[in-house]
Structure formats: structure tokens, C-alpha cells
Scaffold this motif. Structure first.
Motif, PDB file in Angstrom:
ATOM      1  N   TYR A   1       0.927   7.276  -0.714  1.00 44.55           N
ATOM      2  CA  TYR A   1      -0.042   6.384  -0.083  1.00 44.55           C
ATOM      3  C   TYR A   1      -1.432   6.886  -0.382  1.00 44.55           C
ATOM      4  N   ASN A   2      -2.337   5.973  -0.632  1.00 45.79           N
ATOM      5  CA  ASN A   2      -3.732   6.335  -0.854  1.00 45.79           C
ATOM      6  C   ASN A   2      -3.862   7.365  -1.982  1.00 45.79           C
ATOM      7  N   ASN A   3      -3.085   7.128  -3.015  1.00 43.80           N
ATOM      8  CA  ASN A   3      -3.137   7.949  -4.234  1.00 43.80           C
ATOM      9  C   ASN A   3      -2.701   9.391  -4.060  1.00 43.80           C
ATOM     10  N   GLU A   4      -1.882   9.624  -3.052  1.00 45.35           N
ATOM     11  CA  GLU A   4      -1.335  10.970  -2.938  1.00 45.35           C
ATOM     12  C   GLU A   4       0.039  10.924  -2.271  1.00 45.35           C
ATOM     13  N   ILE A   5       0.793  11.988  -2.494  1.00 39.16           N
ATOM     14  CA  ILE A   5       2.102  12.103  -1.865  1.00 39.16           C
ATOM     15  C   ILE A   5       1.899  12.331  -0.374  1.00 39.16           C
ATOM     16  N   SER A   6       2.573  11.520   0.445  1.00 42.18           N
ATOM     17  CA  SER A   6       2.485  11.684   1.887  1.00 42.18           C
ATOM     18  C   SER A   6       3.660  12.493   2.430  1.00 42.18           C
ATOM     19  N   GLU A   7       4.799  12.404   1.779  1.00 42.83           N
ATOM     20  CA  GLU A   7       5.937  13.239   2.150  1.00 42.83           C
ATOM     21  C   GLU A   7       6.912  13.314   0.987  1.00 42.83           C
ATOM     22  N   LYS A   8       7.606  14.430   0.881  1.00 48.27           N
ATOM     23  CA  LYS A   8       8.647  14.561  -0.127  1.00 48.27           C
ATOM     24  C   LYS A   8       9.844  15.286   0.472  1.00 48.27           C
ATOM     25  N   SER A   9      11.003  15.003  -0.091  1.00 53.41           N
ATOM     26  CA  SER A   9      12.222  15.621   0.418  1.00 53.41           C
ATOM     27  C   SER A   9      12.510  16.905  -0.363  1.00 53.41           C
ATOM     28  N   GLU A  10      13.564  17.581   0.080  1.00 59.99           N
ATOM     29  CA  GLU A  10      13.973  18.820  -0.596  1.00 59.99           C
ATOM     30  C   GLU A  10      14.412  18.555  -2.032  1.00 59.99           C
ATOM     31  N   ILE A  11      14.885  17.348  -2.273  1.00 62.76           N
ATOM     32  CA  ILE A  11      15.337  17.000  -3.623  1.00 62.76           C
ATOM     33  C   ILE A  11      14.156  16.987  -4.589  1.00 62.76           C
ATOM     34  N   PHE A  12      13.018  16.587  -4.101  1.00 65.70           N
ATOM     35  CA  PHE A  12      11.818  16.390  -4.923  1.00 65.70           C
ATOM     36  C   PHE A  12      11.180  17.740  -5.188  1.00 65.70           C
ATOM     37  N   ASP A  13      11.744  18.475  -6.164  1.00 66.82           N
ATOM     38  CA  ASP A  13      11.211  19.805  -6.457  1.00 66.82           C
ATOM     39  C   ASP A  13      10.162  19.720  -7.568  1.00 66.82           C
TER      40      ASP A  13
ATOM     41  N   LEU B   1       0.791  -1.218   0.000  1.00 67.76           N
ATOM     42  CA  LEU B   1       0.000   0.000   0.000  1.00 67.76           C
ATOM     43  C   LEU B   1       0.830   1.278   0.000  1.00 67.76           C
ATOM     44  N   TYR B   2       2.097   1.151   0.370  1.00 68.90           N
ATOM     45  CA  TYR B   2       2.941   2.327   0.541  1.00 68.90           C
ATOM     46  C   TYR B   2       4.089   2.240  -0.457  1.00 68.90           C
ATOM     47  N   PHE B   3       4.335   3.336  -1.128  1.00 72.29           N
ATOM     48  CA  PHE B   3       5.308   3.314  -2.220  1.00 72.29           C
ATOM     49  C   PHE B   3       6.293   4.463  -2.058  1.00 72.29           C
ATOM     50  N   TYR B   4       7.503   4.216  -2.513  1.00 73.20           N
ATOM     51  CA  TYR B   4       8.582   5.179  -2.307  1.00 73.20           C
ATOM     52  C   TYR B   4       9.492   5.250  -3.524  1.00 73.20           C
ATOM     53  N   TRP B   5      10.100   6.394  -3.684  1.00 72.78           N
ATOM     54  CA  TRP B   5      11.234   6.539  -4.585  1.00 72.78           C
ATOM     55  C   TRP B   5      12.417   7.061  -3.777  1.00 72.78           C
TER      56      TRP B   5
ATOM     57  N   GLN C   1      10.293  19.792 -10.591  1.00 76.35           N
ATOM     58  CA  GLN C   1      10.647  19.021 -11.785  1.00 76.35           C
ATOM     59  C   GLN C   1      10.257  17.547 -11.653  1.00 76.35           C
ATOM     60  N   PHE C   2       9.955  17.125 -10.433  1.00 78.48           N
ATOM     61  CA  PHE C   2       9.629  15.731 -10.176  1.00 78.48           C
ATOM     62  C   PHE C   2       8.127  15.574  -9.970  1.00 78.48           C
ATOM     63  N   SER C   3       7.611  14.446 -10.401  1.00 78.48           N
ATOM     64  CA  SER C   3       6.228  14.102 -10.077  1.00 78.48           C
ATOM     65  C   SER C   3       6.111  12.581 -10.028  1.00 78.48           C
ATOM     66  N   VAL C   4       5.123  12.113  -9.307  1.00 72.59           N
ATOM     67  CA  VAL C   4       4.857  10.677  -9.237  1.00 72.59           C
ATOM     68  C   VAL C   4       3.398  10.433  -9.554  1.00 72.59           C
ATOM     69  N   GLU C   5       3.173   9.215 -10.011  1.00 76.17           N
ATOM     70  CA  GLU C   5       1.824   8.856 -10.409  1.00 76.17           C
ATOM     71  C   GLU C   5       1.623   7.365 -10.219  1.00 76.17           C
ATOM     72  N   ARG C   6       0.398   7.010  -9.892  1.00 77.18           N
ATOM     73  CA  ARG C   6       0.031   5.598  -9.892  1.00 77.18           C
ATOM     74  C   ARG C   6      -1.138   5.493 -10.868  1.00 77.18           C
ATOM     75  N   PRO C   7      -0.827   5.371 -12.152  1.00 77.94           N
ATOM     76  CA  PRO C   7      -1.860   5.510 -13.177  1.00 77.94           C
ATOM     77  C   PRO C   7      -2.881   4.370 -13.196  1.00 77.94           C
ATOM     78  N   ASP C   8      -2.484   3.226 -12.681  1.00 77.02           N
ATOM     79  CA  ASP C   8      -3.405   2.093 -12.637  1.00 77.02           C
ATOM     80  C   ASP C   8      -3.125   1.328 -11.356  1.00 77.02           C
ATOM     81  N   GLY C   9      -3.659   0.142 -11.234  1.00 76.69           N
ATOM     82  CA  GLY C   9      -3.504  -0.590  -9.979  1.00 76.69           C
ATOM     83  C   GLY C   9      -2.159  -1.228  -9.756  1.00 76.69           C
ATOM     84  N   SER C  10      -1.265  -1.136 -10.768  1.00 74.09           N
ATOM     85  CA  SER C  10      -0.007  -1.856 -10.603  1.00 74.09           C
ATOM     86  C   SER C  10       1.230  -0.975 -10.756  1.00 74.09           C
TER      87      SER C  10
END
Lengths: 115, 113
Positions: free
Chosen positions: B50-62, B30-34, B64-73
Motif C-alpha cells: 500500500y502506498n508504494n511500500e510493503i505493509s506486511e509480509k508473511s514468513e514465506i516472503f523471505d 489502492l491495496y494490493f496482495y500476493w 528471495q521475494f520482492s514486489v514492485e509497482r513500477p508504474d500506475g498499473s
């Protein structure tokens, strides 16, 4: 910010000798995890310590979590060439939970074992 | 044993180009990380999801970065306009329960030229 330091950075041992790496956090940890990364590989989970003063063993590996939950150690008895790699501790900070549980990795200790 | 998979294993791109790194976490997690690891350095946290949204991001993650869970996998990391300093190994990780360990994928080596 939160920092996790490890010493030594590098250790070269003869096969059969013991090895210890030490991990220190700037803040109290909720738990600590240990990972091993072979050259060119990815971190592989070894163990998680949660309780203050906890000691766990896996064959020749002994892991300890300090009483204050700010430091930890990994000791390998009678190293083998298969133990080669970088050992990282990774702390989960106290107060974080649920949706985050990010890992703050230590600086790592590279272990070289000479046959 | 279930494992986290990542594609591609190696991506070479020119500065300013967009890249998408792909991950397939362990199916019931259920929990995903980069995370990323610059050569010879420690592993650094980028973002948790988690739960289809960013729960925390670091200073590096400006921006220019984005994450997505476009489908169930799949779980993707996009870098919009790559910089030379983005060159690193990028690891995806997932975990199942609240206090369980994180499982790391084999990583994608990103080289920005």
C-alpha cells in the motif's frame, strides 16, 4: 500463529441435499469473508460478515458469523451441480486495519454434488 | 465488470532461475496482495502493499521475494532464485476501500523443475 480451520475437508452430497461447512478461528476476527473456488479456478468473493451474530442470505446460501466473532458457517439448501467447488472462509484479524487487512484463509471444504 | 488480470497464466522455470509474475489490479484500487496456493492446499498470504511500500509480509516472503509497482498499473512479484518448493499457483488480489472485499486474479501457475 493465527489459524483458521474448516470442517469437513470434503463433503459428497446428492443433488438436492443440503450442505454446511464450518469455520473456526483461533483468534477473534474483525470480519470474515467467504470465497468459492472452482476446480482449476481462483477464489471468487461470495460475501463478507462484519457484525457479531450476523446472518446473511444469498438465494440458497446462508452465512452466519458467531457471537464471539471466532466462527462462521455457510449453509447451502438444496445443492445443485453448479455448487461444486471448494468453499473457503477467510478471516481478517482484529487489530489489523488500513494498510494490511490480509486474509487468513481456512483450510477449505471441497463440495462434490452427484446428479 | 472490472477484474484483476495476471500474466503469464503458466510459467515453467528451472531451479535457480529468476521469475517475475505480473498483475494488473483493478484500476481504482489502492491495496494490493500476493497469495500462493500449493496444489490441493489452502490459500496462503505472502505480502500486502500500500502506498508504494510493503505493509506486511508473511514468513514465506523471505529475501528471495520482492514486489514492485513500477508504474500506475502493474504490480509484480519477483522470485530471485526459484526453488522446487516455490511451485504453486500465485494469486494477485486488490481491494479498494479499507474494509472492502479483495478481488482475486486468475492466478499464475508456477512450475519449478
Amino acid at each position: 500463529g493465527q489459524q483458521v480451520m474448516q470442517i469437513p475437508q470434503y463433503q459428497h452430497v446428492q443433488e438436492g441435499e443440503d450442505f454446511t461447512t464450518y469455520c473456526n478461528s483461533s483468534t477473534t476476527l474483525s470480519n470474515i469473508q467467504w470465497y468459492k473456488q472452482r476446480p482449476g479456478g481462483h477464489p471468487v468473493f461470495l460475501i463478507q460478515l462484519v457484525k457479531s451474530g450476523e446472518v446473511k442470505k444469498q438465494k440458497r446460501l446462508t452465512f452466519q458469523f458467531g457471537e464471539a466473532k471466532k466462527n462462521s458457517s455457510l449453509h447451502i439448501t438444496a445443492t445443485q451441480t453448479t455448487d461444486v467447488g471448494t468453499y473457503f472462509c477467510a478471516g481478517q484479524m482484529r487489530g489489523y486495519g488500513g494498510a494490511t487487512n490480509k486474509l487468513i484463509f481456512g483450510t477449505g471444504t471441497l463440495l462434490a454434488v452427484q446428479p | 465488470e472490472p477484474e484483476v488480470t495476471q500474466t503469464p497464466s503458466h510459467q515453467v522455470t528451472q531451479m535457480g532461475q529468476e521469475v517475475i509474475l505480473r498483475c494488473v489490479p483493478i484500476s481504482n484500487h489502492l491495496y494490493f496482495y500476493w497469495y500462493r496456493q500449493i496444489l490441493g492446499q489452502k490459500v496462503e498470504f505472502l505480502v500486502s502493499f500500500y502506498n508504494n511500500e510493503i505493509s506486511e509480509k508473511s514468513e514465506i516472503f523471505d529475501d528471495q521475494f520482492s514486489v514492485e509497482r513500477p508504474d500506475g498499473s502493474n504490480f509484480t512479484l519477483k522470485i530471485r532464485s526459484t526453488k522446487l518448493e516455490d511451485s504453486a499457483m500465485y494469486f494477485c488480489a486488490s481491494r479498494g476501500g479499507r474494509n472492502s472485499e479483495q478481488y482475486f486474479g486468475p492466478g499464475t501457475r508456477l512450475t519449478v523443475t
